[in-house]
Design a protein around this motif. Structure first.
Motif, short mmCIF file in Angstrom:
data_model
loop_
_atom_site.label_atom_id
_atom_site.label_comp_id
_atom_site.label_asym_id
_atom_site.label_seq_id
_atom_site.Cartn_x
_atom_site.Cartn_y
_atom_site.Cartn_z
N VAL A 98 23.40 3.82 0.96
CA VAL A 98 22.31 3.48 0.39
C VAL A 98 21.77 5.10 1.10
N ASN A 99 21.78 6.19 -0.25
CA ASN A 99 21.82 7.63 0.59
C ASN A 99 22.12 8.18 1.55
N GLY A 100 24.08 7.94 1.41
CA GLY A 100 24.43 8.56 2.88
C GLY A 100 24.30 7.52 3.78
N ILE A 101 23.94 6.76 3.95
CA ILE A 101 24.25 5.08 4.93
C ILE A 101 24.85 4.23 4.58
N TYR A 102 26.11 3.91 4.79
CA TYR A 102 27.12 2.79 4.84
C TYR A 102 26.77 1.68 5.88
N VAL A 103 26.14 0.54 4.67
CA VAL A 103 26.35 -1.04 5.52
C VAL A 103 27.21 -1.19 5.18
N LEU A 104 28.01 -1.76 6.66
CA LEU A 104 29.07 -2.56 6.23
C LEU A 104 29.00 -3.67 6.98
N GLY A 105 29.93 -4.59 6.43
CA GLY A 105 30.04 -6.41 6.76
C GLY A 105 31.42 -6.36 7.40
N ILE A 106 32.00 -6.86 8.38
CA ILE A 106 32.93 -7.30 9.08
C ILE A 106 33.68 -8.26 8.72
N THR A 107 34.61 -8.86 8.24
CA THR A 107 34.81 -10.17 8.12
C THR A 107 36.19 -9.88 7.99
N VAL A 108 37.05 -11.64 8.46
CA VAL A 108 38.92 -11.61 8.30
C VAL A 108 39.17 -11.81 6.68
N ALA A 109 40.72 -10.65 6.32
CA ALA A 109 40.79 -10.56 5.18
C ALA A 109 42.04 -12.01 5.12
N ASP A 110 41.30 -13.60 4.84
CA ASP A 110 42.47 -14.15 4.58
C ASP A 110 42.23 -14.53 2.96
N HIS A 111 43.22 -15.09 2.41
CA HIS A 111 43.64 -15.03 1.53
C HIS A 111 43.71 -16.86 0.95
N ASP A 112 43.14 -17.54 2.09
CA ASP A 112 43.51 -19.53 1.60
C ASP A 112 42.13 -19.66 1.43
N ASN A 113 40.80 -19.02 1.03
CA ASN A 113 39.52 -19.29 0.43
C ASN A 113 39.25 -19.83 1.23
N THR A 114 38.83 -19.63 2.96
CA THR A 114 38.78 -20.57 4.40
C THR A 114 37.65 -18.99 4.15
N VAL A 115 37.12 -17.78 4.04
CA VAL A 115 36.52 -17.38 4.56
C VAL A 115 35.52 -16.99 3.18
N ASN A 116 33.70 -17.54 2.67
CA ASN A 116 33.17 -17.24 1.92
C ASN A 116 32.29 -15.38 1.69
N VAL A 117 32.75 -14.92 0.90
CA VAL A 117 32.97 -14.28 0.97
C VAL A 117 31.42 -13.45 0.30
N PHE A 118 30.72 -14.17 -0.58
CA PHE A 118 29.63 -13.92 -1.26
C PHE A 118 28.55 -14.25 -0.08
N GLU A 119 28.58 -14.98 1.09
CA GLU A 119 27.83 -15.17 2.03
C GLU A 119 27.39 -13.86 2.74
N CYS A 120 28.93 -13.30 2.81
CA CYS A 120 29.17 -12.21 3.52
C CYS A 120 28.27 -10.93 3.25
N ILE A 121 28.41 -10.83 1.61
CA ILE A 121 27.85 -10.32 0.82
C ILE A 121 26.22 -10.30 0.44
N ASN A 122 24.87 -11.58 0.18
CA ASN A 122 24.39 -11.85 1.21
C ASN A 122 23.84 -10.97 2.69
N ILE A 123 24.43 -11.13 3.57
CA ILE A 123 24.55 -11.12 4.91
C ILE A 123 24.22 -9.10 4.17
N VAL A 124 25.34 -8.49 4.17
CA VAL A 124 24.61 -7.16 4.27
C VAL A 124 23.85 -6.79 2.79
N ASN A 125 23.31 -7.36 1.70
CA ASN A 125 22.34 -7.58 0.79
C ASN A 125 20.94 -7.07 1.86
N GLN A 126 21.00 -8.81 3.20
CA GLN A 126 19.77 -8.71 3.47
C GLN A 126 19.78 -7.17 4.71
#
Length: 631
Positions: free
Chosen positions: A89-117
């Motif tokens: 956003v205009n030269g400012i990165y808004v970052l959301g950090i979560t674990v990098a699991d490949h067994d679908n235990t992490v809801n990436v879309f919820e993390c994206i929603n938190i970053v959007n908020q």
């Protein structure tokens, strides 16, 4: 777990903000942010092969040009791998950090929603998409607390309430939005109304839960006595009533007259005439009446009331002082009112001798001998002292009247303003007749003047500080010029400082004042007024002062304030019963003064248009206080 940490990172700089969950160590979050920054720099310099050794990184990112688009996600780290969801956003990165699991235990879309908020929070804080570090620093506390709430999960309704209160209400309203915030927002009441209703509802529940509905014992005893009188007295009457055949009760006519008509008339309260001649004394006549006893002899003496709370005895107030003689009453007239009166003319054992002569006609005698005796006998020579010879006006007079207002907050000057008016006093119409007053004059010392207004009906400006006056004669002074000074160039005749200390239930107030050493003459008859928050029960002041309980104020009268010397001090101490310890008590002080002299306070002076001429006479100028206060 959807999101472990939120962060704000400048595209070409360091981290601005980091918000983590309680169980996620900040050191690991900083490591993930550092790896994300290295990844950005490596991709920017086209060193993908050097940074990762192969092209396996393309499978870990989304988008044609990783980290160049406005949003996306990337997996960073070597041993501890984390997935970073980012938005630019205009030269400012808004970052959301979560674990990098490949067994679908992490809801990436919820993390994206938190970053959007989080993006909505910083855009609202900066009032637009032009997000800069300077704008974020102004609302850093609000952004920090809002991102803390967003990280723990928030609904869209509560997010809307937070964004609405980010600039309007306080941070506490945003943080303490309770679980029922959705119900409050969907309703028609505002936050303040909902809180008031909640407090009133809780207070009503407490009041009803603690209330006890019990009759007093006096009422119960009176009810028992009435119940005894209503109960049947003898059982024989009951037996007779039982043996008698039951008769149908006669129906009473609701419009029938009352039985009280047939009763004989009595006096008020059943008062009957007593025919016993022995009962005619005063005691029987006054029986049943409350007779007020006479006061003791001590009550007829003068009552002396002292004024408590002040230092020393101020004389108090005396009532019903009948012991004073008439001589003391008449001697109160001083020489300023023409001398006292002779008491012997009104009170005395000796009779007043009648004047010898023709019964009052001797006052009409004329001659040199009578003229000599008249001043000695009647004291008519003292009447010459009462006559004030008023000097006649030689010509038109001009003077300046200024009013200065100032507000001190503790020792700092918050506001100041000076308004001045130039008055013209013409010859009276009886002396001048139809002749108009016409002359020219010059105004000097106007370097500090902010605004200059003249009355066009009688004054015209000639330029370079010259003015021409032409007006008819008037009995009242005519305002011809009004002006105001610049605040930074306004001279202060008196600096005032108010200090307040509230310790427990004791309130101590001190007023310090110091005169301007550049004044031509010291200020005299200055009055300091201290407005108290409550009517004091016990008050201690130094030096002596006057307490006005109806106005809740203490008044000091300072006869003269020296131009140079130590600042003066006025102290007052009183107990204050405050329900809350953090309640702020407001104490305000006012100053009243009035000075008359040959020079004005602002330095503005009036001069003739040409030297050597006396077109007008300059009399004493004056200045006084407007709203001169300290708080």
């Amino acid at each position: 777990m959807s999101c472990l940490a939120l962060s704000l990172q400048i595209a070409n700089g360091s981290d601005i903000l980091l918000q983590t969950r309680e169980w996620f160590p900040p050191a690991r979050a900083l490591g993930a942010l550092s790896a994300f920054r290295q990844t950005r720099r490596a991709l920017a310099s086209n060193k993908n092969s050097q940074a990762f050794g192969d092209d396996a990184y393309a499978a870990e990112s989304i988008g044609d040009d990783p980290l160049a688009a406005s949003s996306g996600q990337v997996i960073v780290g070597v041993e501890s791998r984390y997935r970073v969801v980012y938005r630019l956003v205009n030269g400012i990165y808004v970052l959301g950090i979560t674990v990098a699991d490949h067994d679908n235990t992490v809801n990436v879309f919820e993390c994206i929603n938190i970053v959007n908020q989080a993006v909505s929070v910083i855009v609202t804080a900066c009032r637009g998409v032009e997000v800069t570090p300077d704008k974020l620093s102004r609302k850093y506390a609000e952004v920090y607390m809002a991102l803390d709430i967003v990280l723990r999960g928030v609904s869209n309704i509560r997010l809307a309430a937070m964004l609405a209160s980010l600039h309007g209400e306080s941070i506490a309203k945003m943080v303490h939005s309770a679980i029922d915030s959705e119900n409050k927002i969907r309703g028609a009441d505002t936050w303040t109304t909902a809180e008031v209703h909640s407090i009133e509802h809780q207070a009503g529940i407490d009041a009803f839960s603690n209330s006890r509905f019990e009759l007093p014992p006096e009422t119960l005893a009176a009810g028992d006595e009435v119940a005894v009188t209503l109960a049947p007295v003898a059982s024989e009457q009951q037996d007779e009533q039982q043996t008698k055949p039951e008769e149908a009760p006669a129906e009473n006519d609701p419009f029938a007259a009352s039985d009280a008509i047939n009763k004989p008339r009595e006096l008020v309260g059943g008062f009957k005439k007593n025919k016993d001649p022995s009962a005619t004394d005063l005691t029987s006549a006054l029986a049943g009446l409350e007779v007020t006893t006479l006061p003791p002899p001590e009550a007829t003496q003068s009552t002396h009331i002292n004024v408590e709370g002040f230092e020393g005895n101020y004389g108090g107030v005396e009532f019903s002082n009948e012991q004073a003689t008439l001589g003391e009453a008449f001697e109160s007239f001083s020489d300023a009112w023409g001398g006292g009166l002779d008491v012997s003319e009104f009170v005395g054992t000796k009779k007043v001798p009648k004047p010898q002569g023709l019964g009052g006609l001797e006052l009409l005698q004329t001659g040199p001998d009578v003229a000599v005796k008249a001043p000695a006998e009647g004291g008519a020579g003292n009447l010459e002292n009462l006559l004030v010879k008023k000097t006649e006006m030689k010509g038109p007079e001009m003077y300046i009247s200024e009013q200065i207002s100032a507000e001190f907050r503790e020792s700092l000057l918050a506001r100041v303003g000076l308004m001045g008016v130039v008055y013209l006093r013409t010859l009276p119409p009886k002396t001048a007749g139809d002749k108009e007053t016409e002359f020219s004059f010059r105004v000097e010392g106007t370097s500090a003047v902010k605004r200059f207004v003249i009355q066009n009906s009688c004054v015209s400006s000639l330029g370079n500080g010259l003015f021409h006056v032409r007006t008819a004669a008037s009995d009242e002074p005519i305002p011809i010029i009004k002006y105001s000074l610049l605040p930074r160039l306004t001279p202060l005749p008196l600096r005032v400082r108010l200090i307040k200390r509230h310790t427990g239930s004791l309130l101590s107030v001190m007023i310090q004042y110091a005169s301007n050493p550049n004044l031509l003459a010291p200020l005299r008859d200055v009055i300091f007024i201290l407005k108290l928050p409550v009517d004091p029960t016990l008050l201690k002041v130094s030096p002596k002062a006057v307490l006005n309980r109806s106005e809740k104020e203490v008044k000091w009268h300072v006869q003269e304030i020296p131009l140079k010397g130590t600042p003066g001090r006025l102290r007052a101490r009183m107990p204050v019963d405050s329900t809350e310890e953090d309640e702020e008590i407001e104490v305000v002080g006012f100053v009243k003064f009035s000075v008359e002299g040959m020079q004005s306070l602002s330095g503005v002076c009036l001069r003739p248009a040409s030297e050597g001429k006396t077109d007008f006479y300059e009399v004493n100028h004056r200045f006084e206080n407007g709203v001169y206060m300290c708080n």
